[in-house]
Design a protein around this motif. Sequence first.
Motif, PDB file in Angstrom:
ATOM      1  N   LEU A  34       0.827  -1.209   0.000  1.00  0.00           N
ATOM      2  CA  LEU A  34       0.000   0.000   0.000  1.00  0.00           C
ATOM      3  C   LEU A  34       0.859   1.256   0.000  1.00  0.00           C
ATOM      4  N   LEU A  35       1.895   1.272   0.829  1.00  0.00           N
ATOM      5  CA  LEU A  35       2.769   2.441   0.899  1.00  0.00           C
ATOM      6  C   LEU A  35       3.643   2.575  -0.345  1.00  0.00           C
ATOM      7  N   ALA A  36       3.956   1.458  -0.980  1.00  0.00           N
ATOM      8  CA  ALA A  36       4.829   1.495  -2.151  1.00  0.00           C
ATOM      9  C   ALA A  36       4.087   1.827  -3.432  1.00  0.00           C
ATOM     10  N   ARG A  37       2.815   1.436  -3.523  1.00  0.00           N
ATOM     11  CA  ARG A  37       2.112   1.514  -4.803  1.00  0.00           C
ATOM     12  C   ARG A  37       0.903   2.443  -4.833  1.00  0.00           C
ATOM     13  N   ARG A  38       0.516   2.973  -3.716  1.00  0.00           N
ATOM     14  CA  ARG A  38      -0.687   3.804  -3.699  1.00  0.00           C
ATOM     15  C   ARG A  38      -0.407   5.175  -3.080  1.00  0.00           C
ATOM     16  N   ARG A  39      -1.086   6.170  -3.599  1.00  0.00           N
ATOM     17  CA  ARG A  39      -1.050   7.520  -3.040  1.00  0.00           C
ATOM     18  C   ARG A  39      -2.464   7.851  -2.588  1.00  0.00           C
ATOM     19  N   PRO A  41      -4.958  10.077   0.732  1.00  0.00           N
ATOM     20  CA  PRO A  41      -4.937  10.979   1.888  1.00  0.00           C
ATOM     21  C   PRO A  41      -4.631  10.193   3.167  1.00  0.00           C
ATOM     22  N   GLY A  42      -3.737  10.730   3.970  1.00  0.00           N
ATOM     23  CA  GLY A  42      -3.370  10.065   5.207  1.00  0.00           C
ATOM     24  C   GLY A  42      -2.226   9.076   5.064  1.00  0.00           C
ATOM     25  N   ARG A  43      -1.625   9.018   3.868  1.00  0.00           N
ATOM     26  CA  ARG A  43      -0.529   8.060   3.648  1.00  0.00           C
ATOM     27  C   ARG A  43       0.645   8.348   4.576  1.00  0.00           C
ATOM     28  N   LEU A  44       0.999   9.613   4.734  1.00  0.00           N
ATOM     29  CA  LEU A  44       2.108   9.966   5.614  1.00  0.00           C
ATOM     30  C   LEU A  44       1.794   9.632   7.066  1.00  0.00           C
ATOM     31  N   VAL A  45       0.527   9.806   7.439  1.00  0.00           N
ATOM     32  CA  VAL A  45       0.125   9.469   8.813  1.00  0.00           C
ATOM     33  C   VAL A  45       0.253   7.967   9.040  1.00  0.00           C
ATOM     34  N   LEU A  46      -0.208   7.180   8.083  1.00  0.00           N
ATOM     35  CA  LEU A  46      -0.083   5.725   8.196  1.00  0.00           C
ATOM     36  C   LEU A  46       1.380   5.309   8.273  1.00  0.00           C
ATOM     37  N   ASP A  47       2.207   5.917   7.436  1.00  0.00           N
ATOM     38  CA  ASP A  47       3.632   5.613   7.452  1.00  0.00           C
ATOM     39  C   ASP A  47       4.244   5.930   8.809  1.00  0.00           C
ATOM     40  N   ALA A  48       3.860   7.070   9.376  1.00  0.00           N
ATOM     41  CA  ALA A  48       4.382   7.453  10.690  1.00  0.00           C
ATOM     42  C   ALA A  48       3.911   6.502  11.789  1.00  0.00           C
ATOM     43  N   LEU A  49       2.636   6.108  11.736  1.00  0.00           N
ATOM     44  CA  LEU A  49       2.110   5.191  12.749  1.00  0.00           C
ATOM     45  C   LEU A  49       2.787   3.831  12.673  1.00  0.00           C
ATOM     46  N   VAL A  50       3.048   3.362  11.458  1.00  0.00           N
ATOM     47  CA  VAL A  50       3.705   2.068  11.289  1.00  0.00           C
ATOM     48  C   VAL A  50       5.094   2.080  11.916  1.00  0.00           C
ATOM     49  N   HIS A  51       5.823   3.188  11.741  1.00  0.00           N
ATOM     50  CA  HIS A  51       7.190   3.266  12.232  1.00  0.00           C
ATOM     51  C   HIS A  51       7.299   3.819  13.645  1.00  0.00           C
ATOM     52  N   LEU A  52       6.181   4.149  14.255  1.00  0.00           N
ATOM     53  CA  LEU A  52       6.205   4.734  15.600  1.00  0.00           C
ATOM     54  C   LEU A  52       6.907   3.853  16.632  1.00  0.00           C
ATOM     55  N   PRO A  53       6.707   2.530  16.632  1.00  0.00           N
ATOM     56  CA  PRO A  53       7.406   1.708  17.637  1.00  0.00           C
ATOM     57  C   PRO A  53       8.923   1.791  17.578  1.00  0.00           C
ATOM     58  N   LEU A  54       9.471   2.224  16.437  1.00  0.00           N
ATOM     59  CA  LEU A  54      10.922   2.341  16.330  1.00  0.00           C
ATOM     60  C   LEU A  54      11.467   3.501  17.150  1.00  0.00           C
ATOM     61  N   VAL A  55      10.669   4.534  17.342  1.00  0.00           N
ATOM     62  CA  VAL A  55      11.156   5.731  18.032  1.00  0.00           C
ATOM     63  C   VAL A  55      10.599   5.858  19.445  1.00  0.00           C
ATOM     64  N   ILE A 114       9.265  -3.976  -2.835  1.00  0.00           N
ATOM     65  CA  ILE A 114       8.192  -3.785  -3.817  1.00  0.00           C
ATOM     66  C   ILE A 114       8.472  -2.567  -4.694  1.00  0.00           C
ATOM     67  N   GLU A 115       9.020  -1.515  -4.103  1.00  0.00           N
ATOM     68  CA  GLU A 115       9.344  -0.316  -4.889  1.00  0.00           C
ATOM     69  C   GLU A 115      10.409  -0.612  -5.948  1.00  0.00           C
ATOM     70  N   SER A 116      11.243  -1.615  -5.703  1.00  0.00           N
ATOM     71  CA  SER A 116      12.296  -1.957  -6.663  1.00  0.00           C
ATOM     72  C   SER A 116      11.776  -2.769  -7.844  1.00  0.00           C
ATOM     73  N   VAL A 117      10.548  -3.266  -7.746  1.00  0.00           N
ATOM     74  CA  VAL A 117       9.959  -4.028  -8.844  1.00  0.00           C
ATOM     75  C   VAL A 117       9.607  -3.074  -9.991  1.00  0.00           C
ATOM     76  N   ASP A 118       9.985  -3.438 -11.187  1.00  0.00           N
ATOM     77  CA  ASP A 118       9.721  -2.607 -12.369  1.00  0.00           C
ATOM     78  C   ASP A 118       8.210  -2.514 -12.606  1.00  0.00           C
ATOM     79  N   ARG A 119       7.695  -1.315 -12.508  1.00  0.00           N
ATOM     80  CA  ARG A 119       6.254  -1.125 -12.674  1.00  0.00           C
ATOM     81  C   ARG A 119       5.800  -1.394 -14.107  1.00  0.00           C
ATOM     82  N   ARG A 120       6.724  -1.360 -15.043  1.00  0.00           N
ATOM     83  CA  ARG A 120       6.345  -1.643 -16.429  1.00  0.00           C
ATOM     84  C   ARG A 120       5.876  -3.088 -16.577  1.00  0.00           C
ATOM     85  N   LEU A 121       6.460  -3.976 -15.783  1.00  0.00           N
ATOM     86  CA  LEU A 121       6.025  -5.371 -15.823  1.00  0.00           C
ATOM     87  C   LEU A 121       4.608  -5.507 -15.267  1.00  0.00           C
ATOM     88  N   GLU A 122       4.326  -4.769 -14.193  1.00  0.00           N
ATOM     89  CA  GLU A 122       2.980  -4.799 -13.627  1.00  0.00           C
ATOM     90  C   GLU A 122       1.978  -4.196 -14.608  1.00  0.00           C
TER      91      GLU A 122
END
Length: 228
Positions: A34-39, A41-55, A114-122
Amino acid sequence: MLSTDEAAAVLLSLKVATAATIASLPPAVAIGWLLARRRFPGRLVLDALVHLPLVLPPVVTGFVLLRVFGLRGAIGGWLHDTLGITFAFRWTGAALACAVMGFPLMVRAIRLSIESVDRRLENAAATLGASPWRVFRDVTLPLAWPGIVAGAVLGFAKAVGEFGATITFVSSIPGETQTLSSAIYGLLQVPGAEARVWALCSVSVAISLVAMLAAEGLAQRQRREAVT
């Protein structure tokens, strides 16, 4: 040689880490995609929440889990009363805490893969009539699998070494919730137990080293495949 209790702590850590990895891998793949392939609203918030346990301090994470999944928590109380499932002061709670702490590492590795996968193939597969699910299953997933496995290995290694969130949420009960890290901490409070501490530390280092070498090997393989 490890004592019976120490060997039990090592085996419990492996059990907890395995359960945490298996339980968190599917949602980690979904959120990584989802984070690699979709844009959205709230994507940055989701990204921050996912990584919150690291900090966050692990003790804070453990306290939140205790308040939410404890017997008096909103979710924990319902699970106990309705389904008979208890997390607090059980090995399953240790697995939950380890899953939460290792989740950001898994998502990050999977997302980068997933971001390293060539989107042209998809796009080519989609042009030929493949549904989004089939594109993911037949194109994205096979090409990203080294990163997915590497993320699982990193999550497993993190779970084996987890201490703060686990001991806050489930304490350190021998035979039930005493993992490798909590066993080491307990022995540090015992005079003359330095040799036993070293033995457990050696086991911990060995497990973590094997996991990290496996993750690095998979990452190098993915880079070689990307070049070729």
